[in-house]
Write a protein that holds these residues in place. Structure first.
Motif, PDB file in Angstrom:
ATOM      1  N   MET A   1       0.843  -1.170   0.000  1.00 16.18           N
ATOM      2  CA  MET A   1       0.000   0.000   0.000  1.00 16.18           C
ATOM      3  C   MET A   1       0.895   1.241   0.000  1.00 16.18           C
ATOM      4  O   MET A   1       1.698   1.429   0.885  1.00 16.18           O
ATOM      5  CB  MET A   1      -0.849  -0.050   1.261  1.00 16.18           C
ATOM      6  N   THR A   2       0.766   2.062  -0.982  1.00 20.29           N
ATOM      7  CA  THR A   2       1.600   3.260  -1.056  1.00 20.29           C
ATOM      8  C   THR A   2       0.698   4.497  -1.041  1.00 20.29           C
ATOM      9  O   THR A   2       0.301   4.999  -2.074  1.00 20.29           O
ATOM     10  CB  THR A   2       2.465   3.262  -2.327  1.00 20.29           C
ATOM     11  N   TYR A   3       0.351   4.934   0.127  1.00 20.47           N
ATOM     12  CA  TYR A   3      -0.442   6.139   0.273  1.00 20.47           C
ATOM     13  C   TYR A   3       0.191   6.993   1.365  1.00 20.47           C
ATOM     14  O   TYR A   3       0.927   6.508   2.202  1.00 20.47           O
ATOM     15  CB  TYR A   3      -1.895   5.815   0.621  1.00 20.47           C
ATOM     16  N   ASN A   4      -0.106   8.254   1.330  1.00 21.58           N
ATOM     17  CA  ASN A   4       0.435   9.173   2.332  1.00 21.58           C
ATOM     18  C   ASN A   4      -0.554   9.328   3.467  1.00 21.58           C
ATOM     19  O   ASN A   4      -1.566   9.998   3.343  1.00 21.58           O
ATOM     20  CB  ASN A   4       0.741  10.533   1.703  1.00 21.58           C
ATOM     21  N   SER A   5      -0.262   8.688   4.548  1.00 23.03           N
ATOM     22  CA  SER A   5      -1.124   8.797   5.718  1.00 23.03           C
ATOM     23  C   SER A   5      -0.663   9.981   6.565  1.00 23.03           C
ATOM     24  O   SER A   5       0.504  10.372   6.514  1.00 23.03           O
ATOM     25  CB  SER A   5      -1.078   7.517   6.539  1.00 23.03           C
ATOM     26  N   PRO A   6      -1.550  10.550   7.340  1.00 26.47           N
ATOM     27  CA  PRO A   6      -1.146  11.650   8.218  1.00 26.47           C
ATOM     28  C   PRO A   6      -0.060  11.236   9.207  1.00 26.47           C
ATOM     29  O   PRO A   6       0.830  12.018   9.517  1.00 26.47           O
ATOM     30  CB  PRO A   6      -2.433  12.029   8.945  1.00 26.47           C
ATOM     31  N   LEU A   7      -0.135   9.998   9.689  1.00 22.03           N
ATOM     32  CA  LEU A   7       0.877   9.522  10.635  1.00 22.03           C
ATOM     33  C   LEU A   7       2.248   9.444   9.978  1.00 22.03           C
ATOM     34  O   LEU A   7       3.264   9.813  10.580  1.00 22.03           O
ATOM     35  CB  LEU A   7       0.469   8.161  11.192  1.00 22.03           C
ATOM     36  N   LYS A   8       2.290   8.978   8.744  1.00 22.82           N
ATOM     37  CA  LYS A   8       3.559   8.901   8.016  1.00 22.82           C
ATOM     38  C   LYS A   8       4.130  10.297   7.774  1.00 22.82           C
ATOM     39  O   LYS A   8       5.320  10.533   7.965  1.00 22.82           O
ATOM     40  CB  LYS A   8       3.361   8.171   6.692  1.00 22.82           C
ATOM     41  N   ASN A   9       3.275  11.216   7.387  1.00 19.09           N
ATOM     42  CA  ASN A   9       3.727  12.591   7.134  1.00 19.09           C
ATOM     43  C   ASN A   9       4.231  13.260   8.405  1.00 19.09           C
ATOM     44  O   ASN A   9       5.262  13.939   8.399  1.00 19.09           O
ATOM     45  CB  ASN A   9       2.609  13.418   6.521  1.00 19.09           C
ATOM     46  N   LYS A  10       3.506  13.064   9.504  1.00 22.82           N
ATOM     47  CA  LYS A  10       3.912  13.687  10.766  1.00 22.82           C
ATOM     48  C   LYS A  10       5.196  13.070  11.310  1.00 22.82           C
ATOM     49  O   LYS A  10       6.044  13.777  11.861  1.00 22.82           O
ATOM     50  CB  LYS A  10       2.793  13.579  11.796  1.00 22.82           C
ATOM     51  N   SER A  11       5.352  11.763  11.164  1.00 26.10           N
ATOM     52  CA  SER A  11       6.582  11.137  11.647  1.00 26.10           C
ATOM     53  C   SER A  11       7.777  11.575  10.814  1.00 26.10           C
ATOM     54  O   SER A  11       8.882  11.757  11.335  1.00 26.10           O
ATOM     55  CB  SER A  11       6.456   9.615  11.652  1.00 26.10           C
ATOM     56  N   PHE A  12       7.573  11.780   9.508  1.00 27.05           N
ATOM     57  CA  PHE A  12       8.655  12.266   8.659  1.00 27.05           C
ATOM     58  C   PHE A  12       9.036  13.695   9.032  1.00 27.05           C
ATOM     59  O   PHE A  12      10.226  14.020   9.147  1.00 27.05           O
ATOM     60  CB  PHE A  12       8.240  12.193   7.180  1.00 27.05           C
ATOM     61  N   ALA A  13       8.044  14.546   9.251  1.00 27.51           N
ATOM     62  CA  ALA A  13       8.316  15.935   9.648  1.00 27.51           C
ATOM     63  C   ALA A  13       9.020  15.981  11.006  1.00 27.51           C
ATOM     64  O   ALA A  13       9.934  16.786  11.215  1.00 27.51           O
ATOM     65  CB  ALA A  13       7.019  16.732   9.693  1.00 27.51           C
ATOM     66  N   PHE A  14       8.606  15.091  11.922  1.00 30.17           N
ATOM     67  CA  PHE A  14       9.251  15.030  13.227  1.00 30.17           C
ATOM     68  C   PHE A  14      10.710  14.590  13.090  1.00 30.17           C
ATOM     69  O   PHE A  14      11.592  15.120  13.768  1.00 30.17           O
ATOM     70  CB  PHE A  14       8.488  14.076  14.145  1.00 30.17           C
ATOM     71  N   ALA A  15      10.973  13.639  12.210  1.00 30.29           N
ATOM     72  CA  ALA A  15      12.345  13.176  11.989  1.00 30.29           C
ATOM     73  C   ALA A  15      13.209  14.305  11.429  1.00 30.29           C
ATOM     74  O   ALA A  15      14.363  14.468  11.836  1.00 30.29           O
ATOM     75  CB  ALA A  15      12.357  11.977  11.055  1.00 30.29           C
ATOM     76  N   ILE A  16      12.671  15.085  10.523  1.00 32.15           N
ATOM     77  CA  ILE A  16      13.413  16.222   9.957  1.00 32.15           C
ATOM     78  C   ILE A  16      13.740  17.239  11.050  1.00 32.15           C
ATOM     79  O   ILE A  16      14.876  17.719  11.149  1.00 32.15           O
ATOM     80  CB  ILE A  16      12.610  16.892   8.822  1.00 32.15           C
ATOM     81  N   ARG A  17      12.770  17.544  11.899  1.00 30.43           N
ATOM     82  CA  ARG A  17      13.007  18.484  12.999  1.00 30.43           C
ATOM     83  C   ARG A  17      14.022  17.924  13.992  1.00 30.43           C
ATOM     84  O   ARG A  17      14.845  18.668  14.535  1.00 30.43           O
ATOM     85  CB  ARG A  17      11.700  18.812  13.709  1.00 30.43           C
ATOM     86  N   THR A  18      13.979  16.617  14.217  1.00 30.39           N
ATOM     87  CA  THR A  18      14.928  15.980  15.124  1.00 30.39           C
ATOM     88  C   THR A  18      16.343  16.067  14.572  1.00 30.39           C
ATOM     89  O   THR A  18      17.283  16.349  15.323  1.00 30.39           O
ATOM     90  CB  THR A  18      14.532  14.506  15.349  1.00 30.39           C
ATOM     91  N   VAL A  19      16.507  15.837  13.287  1.00 27.33           N
ATOM     92  CA  VAL A  19      17.834  15.933  12.672  1.00 27.33           C
ATOM     93  C   VAL A  19      18.361  17.362  12.764  1.00 27.33           C
ATOM     94  O   VAL A  19      19.541  17.582  13.068  1.00 27.33           O
ATOM     95  CB  VAL A  19      17.790  15.447  11.209  1.00 27.33           C
ATOM     96  N   ALA A  44      13.628   6.890  14.946  1.00 26.98           N
ATOM     97  CA  ALA A  44      13.105   5.521  15.041  1.00 26.98           C
ATOM     98  C   ALA A  44      11.587   5.490  14.890  1.00 26.98           C
ATOM     99  O   ALA A  44      11.031   4.465  14.490  1.00 26.98           O
ATOM    100  CB  ALA A  44      13.501   4.902  16.374  1.00 26.98           C
ATOM    101  N   ILE A  45      10.919   6.588  15.180  1.00 29.15           N
ATOM    102  CA  ILE A  45       9.463   6.622  15.097  1.00 29.15           C
ATOM    103  C   ILE A  45       9.007   6.327  13.667  1.00 29.15           C
ATOM    104  O   ILE A  45       8.099   5.524  13.448  1.00 29.15           O
ATOM    105  CB  ILE A  45       8.920   7.987  15.566  1.00 29.15           C
ATOM    106  N   GLY A  46       9.638   6.957  12.706  1.00 24.77           N
ATOM    107  CA  GLY A  46       9.277   6.710  11.306  1.00 24.77           C
ATOM    108  C   GLY A  46       9.519   5.277  10.893  1.00 24.77           C
ATOM    109  O   GLY A  46       8.725   4.693  10.151  1.00 24.77           O
ATOM    110  N   ALA A  47      10.601   4.682  11.375  1.00 18.24           N
ATOM    111  CA  ALA A  47      10.884   3.290  11.048  1.00 18.24           C
ATOM    112  C   ALA A  47       9.821   2.369  11.644  1.00 18.24           C
ATOM    113  O   ALA A  47       9.401   1.402  11.004  1.00 18.24           O
ATOM    114  CB  ALA A  47      12.265   2.910  11.562  1.00 18.24           C
ATOM    115  N   LEU A  48       9.376   2.658  12.852  1.00 16.23           N
ATOM    116  CA  LEU A  48       8.340   1.838  13.478  1.00 16.23           C
ATOM    117  C   LEU A  48       6.996   1.974  12.770  1.00 16.23           C
ATOM    118  O   LEU A  48       6.258   0.992  12.629  1.00 16.23           O
ATOM    119  CB  LEU A  48       8.208   2.208  14.955  1.00 16.23           C
ATOM    120  N   VAL A  49       6.686   3.164  12.288  1.00 13.76           N
ATOM    121  CA  VAL A  49       5.447   3.368  11.544  1.00 13.76           C
ATOM    122  C   VAL A  49       5.482   2.567  10.253  1.00 13.76           C
ATOM    123  O   VAL A  49       4.520   1.868   9.910  1.00 13.76           O
ATOM    124  CB  VAL A  49       5.221   4.870  11.250  1.00 13.76           C
TER     125      VAL A  49
END
Length: 63
Positions: A1-19, A44-49
C-alpha cells in the motif's frame, strides 16, 4: 500500500526536525551524547510506523 497517511507525514516531519535539532546541539552547543540519543530515538518513530504498515496480519501488526 503506497499512500500518504497523516501519521507517516507527521513522523517524517518530526524526523526532519529531530535531525535539525541534532545538528544544532552538536555544532553550536557541543553536546554529543544527548544529541546522538535524541537522533536515534527521534528517527526511530518513522521506522516503526513503516514497519507496522508492512505487517502481514493483525496478529503480526499487534506484535
Amino acid at each position: 500500500m503506497t499512500y500518504n497517511s497523516p501519521l507517516k507525514n507527521k513522523s517524517f516531519a518530526f524526523a526532519i526536525r529531530t535531525v535539525n535539532l541534532y545538528k544544532y546541539l552538536s555544532i553550536n552547543k557541543k553536546e554529543y551524547v544527548l544529541s546522538k540519543q535524541l537522533l536515534r530515538s527521534g528517527t526511530a518513530i518513522g521506522a516503526l510506523v513503516r514497519e507496522s504498515e508492512q505487517a502481514e496480519s493483525k496478529t503480526d501488526w499487534l506484535s
